[in-house]
Design an enzyme around this catalytic site. Structure first.
Site, PDB file in Angstrom:
ATOM      1  N   CYS A   1       0.805  -1.228   0.000  1.00  0.00           N
ATOM      2  CA  CYS A   1       0.000   0.000   0.000  1.00  0.00           C
ATOM      3  C   CYS A   1       0.836   1.275   0.000  1.00  0.00           C
ATOM      4  CB  CYS A   1      -0.931  -0.012   1.215  1.00  0.00           C
ATOM      5  SG  CYS A   1      -2.138  -1.338   1.115  1.00  0.00           S
TER       6      CYS A   1
HETATM    7  N1  LIG Z   1      -2.729  -5.807   2.121  1.00  0.00           N
HETATM    8  C1  LIG Z   1      -3.193  -4.700   2.644  1.00  0.00           C
HETATM    9  O1  LIG Z   1      -2.825  -4.327   3.769  1.00  0.00           O
HETATM   10  C2  LIG Z   1      -4.230  -3.860   1.934  1.00  0.00           C
HETATM   11  C3  LIG Z   1      -4.948  -2.915   2.671  1.00  0.00           C
HETATM   12  C4  LIG Z   1      -5.903  -2.140   2.025  1.00  0.00           C
HETATM   13  C5  LIG Z   1      -6.077  -2.292   0.654  1.00  0.00           C
HETATM   14  N2  LIG Z   1      -5.342  -3.205  -0.037  1.00  0.00           N
HETATM   15  C6  LIG Z   1      -5.598  -3.337  -1.484  1.00  0.00           C
HETATM   16  O2  LIG Z   1      -6.392  -4.496  -1.682  1.00  0.00           O
HETATM   17  C7  LIG Z   1      -6.072  -5.135  -2.905  1.00  0.00           C
HETATM   18  C8  LIG Z   1      -5.696  -6.591  -2.647  1.00  0.00           C
HETATM   19  O3  LIG Z   1      -4.509  -6.639  -1.883  1.00  0.00           O
HETATM   20  P1  LIG Z   1      -4.072  -7.897  -1.012  1.00  0.00           P
HETATM   21  O4  LIG Z   1      -3.028  -7.399  -0.082  1.00  0.00           O
HETATM   22  O5  LIG Z   1      -5.246  -8.613  -0.478  1.00  0.00           O
HETATM   23  O6  LIG Z   1      -3.400  -8.807  -2.123  1.00  0.00           O
HETATM   24  P2  LIG Z   1      -2.924 -10.340  -1.912  1.00  0.00           P
HETATM   25  O7  LIG Z   1      -1.810 -10.546  -2.869  1.00  0.00           O
HETATM   26  O8  LIG Z   1      -2.720 -10.643  -0.487  1.00  0.00           O
HETATM   27  O9  LIG Z   1      -4.168 -11.191  -2.392  1.00  0.00           O
HETATM   28  C9  LIG Z   1      -4.703 -11.103  -3.664  1.00  0.00           C
HETATM   29  C10 LIG Z   1      -5.208 -12.469  -4.091  1.00  0.00           C
HETATM   30  O10 LIG Z   1      -5.819 -12.284  -5.368  1.00  0.00           O
HETATM   31  C11 LIG Z   1      -5.495 -13.407  -6.186  1.00  0.00           C
HETATM   32  N3  LIG Z   1      -5.677 -12.967  -7.573  1.00  0.00           N
HETATM   33  C12 LIG Z   1      -4.854 -12.178  -8.310  1.00  0.00           C
HETATM   34  N4  LIG Z   1      -5.410 -11.944  -9.504  1.00  0.00           N
HETATM   35  C13 LIG Z   1      -6.586 -12.597  -9.533  1.00  0.00           C
HETATM   36  C14 LIG Z   1      -7.603 -12.750 -10.487  1.00  0.00           C
HETATM   37  N5  LIG Z   1      -7.528 -12.124 -11.668  1.00  0.00           N
HETATM   38  N6  LIG Z   1      -8.665 -13.515 -10.185  1.00  0.00           N
HETATM   39  C15 LIG Z   1      -8.752 -14.128  -8.986  1.00  0.00           C
HETATM   40  N7  LIG Z   1      -7.829 -14.017  -8.016  1.00  0.00           N
HETATM   41  C16 LIG Z   1      -6.752 -13.254  -8.298  1.00  0.00           C
HETATM   42  C17 LIG Z   1      -4.097 -13.774  -5.788  1.00  0.00           C
HETATM   43  O11 LIG Z   1      -3.822 -15.130  -6.083  1.00  0.00           O
HETATM   44  C18 LIG Z   1      -4.120 -13.508  -4.284  1.00  0.00           C
HETATM   45  O12 LIG Z   1      -4.475 -14.672  -3.550  1.00  0.00           O
HETATM   46  C19 LIG Z   1      -4.967  -4.282  -3.533  1.00  0.00           C
HETATM   47  O13 LIG Z   1      -5.535  -3.344  -4.392  1.00  0.00           O
HETATM   48  C20 LIG Z   1      -4.376  -3.582  -2.329  1.00  0.00           C
HETATM   49  O14 LIG Z   1      -3.750  -2.353  -2.688  1.00  0.00           O
HETATM   50  C21 LIG Z   1      -4.435  -4.005   0.575  1.00  0.00           C
END
Ligand SMILES: NC(=O)c1ccc[n+]([C@@H]2O[C@H](COP(=O)([O-])OP(=O)(O)OC[C@H]3O[C@@H](n4cnc5c(N)ncnc54)[C@H](O)[C@@H]3O)[C@@H](O)[C@H]2O)c1
Length: 426
Positions: free
Chosen positions: A278
């Protein structure tokens, strides 16, 4: 709500939609905690992920996310309220679909929304009439309206005449013992009144507070503002730390002193840099978005640059502590995840720290009880013979008396060790 022009070549499928079924695309740090919060709120959740091994792991009851225990996941599976799948066609059962896929940077350090596009492509052919589609992924303003909705409209089934759309950027803070999916207020920006009603109903069923804003672009921009606020304040304190260090002033004492002011000041602490998916990433969605309208976000770019120089400053401080510098000092990095309590090494500033140390001739290894592998190696024992250790991230369960007892000097970048013998605070 969007009504669609029927066109002949789309998939026609029979909807088996259920009003209490939620499909979440992406089962990572955002998607899985959301799934468990929704299960607690009475929803049945289908967790879609395109990574087969993760889906198998989830269905075996083993949680890949620290904030969700195996027991919590197993309970949800046992009561039939949660199942993971790679099969996008299952989203036809859902009345609400949230997209929680990563939004990283590409090699030019610009937004890479390919996974978001592929998630929209994946769900679109299977959407049932009346489904609410929400994007929770962080992205630049206009992503829902200009990227996701056009893809969905192109591919949605003939009978799905009415769909609802909103943006509700996730604010989860992994490893935070206080703030979670339920008690963190959720921003909701929908494309019209009907979508707003649906989206607010959904988030009010899961979160204590849902805050409605007038458009998806406001919600998307607010998310970028929140994380850019953190980036620039961290950069300010990182720069301030370097100024204090050059003048032998203890920066933490200065921050504590300034914090005695009851208004107009908020303490931020220095560190090796910024990491995770992030803080180092989202502000660059903002700088890229600014450039699209011909504007340079100089202040944000400068903050990014200060934070990216921080690992070099830390490396220099550590090398200066080692008397036999030039003699290939042995340096142990403690905690390589980007923050405490998680195994997440995405964008960790420990990478740049390690690179600087190696390029300065040091022999470097690392220890992190939560990270199984990093840089093709496994976590070293605290017995590793070193000249200095750099505490980059204070992981729970890391017992550093093993180092201090045998007189190893520690550069503490976390301000957690206090005035122990042999410890220098950043
Ligand atoms: N991690 C954080 O602290 C956090 C906090 C707030 C917002 N976000 C935002 O949330 C979003 C997700 O982040 P995250 O940390 O959960 O990511 P992550 O990598 O932990 O998880 C994402 C998951 O999505 C899957 N994936 C990827 N492409 C895909 C697709 N096309 N179809 C189905 N599954 C798919 C991956 O295999 C993975 O398991 C991002 O935009 C991030 O910026 C993250």
């Amino acid at each position: 709500m969007l009504e669609k022009n029927l066109s002949a070549v789309r998939i026609i499928h029979m909807s088996a939609q259920n009003s209490q079924v939620l499909a979440i695309i992406g089962q990572g740090y955002v998607g899985l905690p959301l799934a468990m919060a929704a299960v607690d709120a009475g929803w049945t959740v289908i967790g879609i992920d395109n990574f087969e091994a993760k889906v198998s792991q989830l269905n075996s009851g083993s949680s890949p996310v620290e904030d969700i225990s195996d027991q919590q996941l197993q309970d949800a599976i046992a009561k039939g309220a949660y199942k993971a799948s790679t099969d996008f066609s299952k989203v036809s059962q859902a009345s609400v679909i949230t997209i929680c896929v990563p939004t990283p940077l590409d090699e030019k350090r610009e937004p890479d929304i390919e996974l978001l596009r592929s998630a929209a492509n994946g769900i679109a052919p299977y959407l049932s009439n009346g489904t609410l589609v929400v994007s929770e992924s962080t992205s630049y303003p206009g992503t829902l309206r200009d990227v996701i909705i056009p893809i969905v409209n192109e591919l949605r089934p003939l009978e799905s005449q009415i769909l609802y759309f909103a943006s509700a950027p996730e604010r989860v803070n992994p490893g935070d013992p206080v703030w979670n999916q339920k008690n963190t207020p959720r921003l909701v920006g929908a494309i019209d009144e009907a979508s707003k009603t649906k989206a607010m109903e959904f988030y009010e069923s899961i979160c204590d507070v849902a805050v409605s804003v007038s458009t998806p672009e406001i919600a998307e921009a607010a998310k970028l503002l929140e994380n850019t606020f953190r980036l620039v304040n961290i950069a300010l304190i990182n720069e301030f730390t370097q100024l204090c260090s050059n003048n032998n002033i203890k920066v933490h004492e200065v921050i504590d002193a300034a914090s005695s002011k009851p208004y107009g000041f908020m303490p931020f602490r220095p560190g090796v840099g910024v990491g995770g998916h992030c803080i180092p990433v989202d502000p660059l969605y903002l700088t890229w978005w600014a450039k699209q309208s011909g504007v340079q976000a100089n202040f944000v770019e400068s903050a990014d640059s200060v934070n990216r120089q921080m690992p070099k400053f830390v490396a220099e401080r550590a090398l200066n502590m080692v008397k036999k510098r030039g003699d290939s000092p042995r340096i142990l990095i403690l905690g390589v995840a980007y923050k405490p309590g998680v195994a997440d090494i995405r964008e960790t500033p420990a990478t740049e720290l390690r690179n600087y140390l190696i390029s300065a001739g040091a022999t470097v290894t690392w220890h992190d009880p939560l990270v199984p592998t990093w840089k093709d190696s496994t976590s070293a024992s605290l017995d590793w013979d070193c000249d200095v250790a750099i505490l980059a991230t204070m992981q729970p369960g890391m017992n550093l008396t093993q180092l201090t007892d045998r007189g190893v000097m520690i550069l503490d970048c976390t301000n957690t060790l206090g005035n122990l013998d042999g410890v220098t605070t950043l």
